[in-house]
Design a protein around this motif. Sequence first.
Motif, PDB file in Angstrom:
ATOM      1  N   TRP A 121       0.839  -1.200   0.000  1.00 58.31           N
ATOM      2  CA  TRP A 121       0.000   0.000   0.000  1.00 58.31           C
ATOM      3  C   TRP A 121       0.867   1.242   0.000  1.00 58.31           C
ATOM      4  O   TRP A 121       1.802   1.361   0.788  1.00 58.31           O
ATOM      5  CB  TRP A 121      -0.915  -0.015   1.224  1.00 58.31           C
ATOM      6  N   TYR A 142      -3.376  -0.191  -3.367  1.00 60.71           N
ATOM      7  CA  TYR A 142      -2.576  -1.421  -3.373  1.00 60.71           C
ATOM      8  C   TYR A 142      -1.836  -1.570  -4.712  1.00 60.71           C
ATOM      9  O   TYR A 142      -2.451  -1.596  -5.771  1.00 60.71           O
ATOM     10  CB  TYR A 142      -3.470  -2.642  -3.150  1.00 60.71           C
ATOM     11  N   SER A 185      -8.348  -1.961  -3.366  1.00 61.61           N
ATOM     12  CA  SER A 185      -7.855  -0.910  -2.463  1.00 61.61           C
ATOM     13  C   SER A 185      -8.962  -0.406  -1.544  1.00 61.61           C
ATOM     14  O   SER A 185      -8.994   0.772  -1.161  1.00 61.61           O
ATOM     15  CB  SER A 185      -7.254   0.246  -3.272  1.00 61.61           C
TER      16      SER A 185
ATOM     17  N   ARG B   5       2.976  -4.246   5.796  1.00 60.40           N
ATOM     18  CA  ARG B   5       1.615  -4.803   5.779  1.00 60.40           C
ATOM     19  C   ARG B   5       1.312  -5.712   6.979  1.00 60.40           C
ATOM     20  O   ARG B   5       2.207  -6.417   7.460  1.00 60.40           O
ATOM     21  CB  ARG B   5       1.432  -5.618   4.494  1.00 60.40           C
ATOM     22  N   ASP B  45      -4.379  -5.698   5.187  1.00 60.55           N
ATOM     23  CA  ASP B  45      -3.628  -5.186   4.031  1.00 60.55           C
ATOM     24  C   ASP B  45      -3.540  -6.220   2.905  1.00 60.55           C
ATOM     25  O   ASP B  45      -3.434  -5.863   1.734  1.00 60.55           O
ATOM     26  CB  ASP B  45      -2.225  -4.773   4.472  1.00 60.55           C
TER      27      ASP B  45
END
Lengths: 203, 258
Positions: A121, A142, A185, B5, B45
């Motif tokens: 990210w 992402y 995302s 993440r 994530d």
Amino acid sequence: MKKAIIGILDYGAGNTTSVRSTINTLGFRSCLVRKTEDFKRLSLLLIPGVGAFPSAMTQLDQLNIVEDIKGFAQQGKGIIGVCLGMQLLADVSYEQGYTTGLGLIPGEVKPILKPQWHIGWNTLEIPHPHEFLSKSEGDSFYFNHSYEFKTATDYIAGITRLNDSVVTIVNKHNIYGFQFHPEKSQIDGLKLMNSTIKGLLDA
Amino acid sequence: MLSKRLIGTVTVRRGLAVQSFGYQYYLPLGKPECLVENLDRWGADEILIQDIDRTSSDSGPNIELIKKISACNISTPIIYAGGITSAKEAVNVIQSGAERVCIDSLLHSNPAEVCNIAAALGTQAVLASIPVAMNKKGKPCWYNYNTQKLKTKDLSLAKLLKEKYLSELIIIDKEHEGTPNGFNFNLLPFINDIDVPAIIFGGLNNTDQLKKLLIDHRISAVAVGNFLNYKEHSIQSYKKKLTSMPIRPPSYTSWNVI
């Protein structure tokens, strides 16, 4: 607005299910595009893509729809390329050799040198004020790529910081490319996809 | 800035999501897609689905499961591990809804095919799962589930890493997987000479452990499994306690912004 049909290019190199779910979640109608006739009823074309550039171009060639995509762009209708779909918009890629792209936005696709991958990210910067992209300034998206789109400043609509800045949104007239995956995302991705589609349909 | 993440892991056995304890004992949790939906809503994530009996049962990847999950409108990236033996199967996994594939047994049985997978998908979509344990001399080694032996050196893995056919390694503390606060930090020298980012998994449940790993420049992500299932919004809870770390802040979905 709701009567618009978003075509999702289904050429064997993309995750069409996720992209289509996103489009449907936003309240648009969608269909899969595989052949020339499918282009006729579209308001906008979305090109998803996961994988390597050469095999994706081979798939497009085999479906014999490269000229249909170019013709669609020439009509002034909106096109959105996502991840590999953005890279396919370029003139050429150096992934696994030299491969000609769709040539819809001037540029070349070259390896990211350091680090070699952009995975995870990262935040989006919009270098120049933009009618709908500016709403996503600072949002997180992402990324999952190892090649980047090198292009002239005129076509850069979004960047992201890695070691150097990486071009993450390209734009020429009615054509947009996102290097990241808006469909993966979460809320920031939905927001950007919604504003881009509406912006293109309203144009 | 690229964030590190926090990955939510769903372990699947015989089609059911399970709590795993050292990959030896299991407790059923329910439908995998329900757990994936939770992790998606809570703002993970990435989500790692490790389908642990697909190789031993010679079943190939569970395409039906991936499609089922994809149909749930998941907006979090999916990594799928389990039973992948060829580039064709890996492509099928991606086309069915995953963003990345994780290779495990194939690294031992046919490392050359990993190159074909990377050629088809791009290296960024290919990870390797590396179970690690200490040998009798106190050295961290790669565990091979097929032979049930520890390897100190492996030339084929070294070649795949050197030639960049793998974008990340998932380093699994196989002995302490499922054990609260169990991760053995003495395993970390395993990644000393590896020029590929590592994801750490196994026995991670408290934020002190996660912080210690997230400040390590070799580590791109931490993965948590069982411990995410004990309460609602566990991803946001972890992230709230990790705000000093280079990690994406907790996300709270709101349709008002659209």
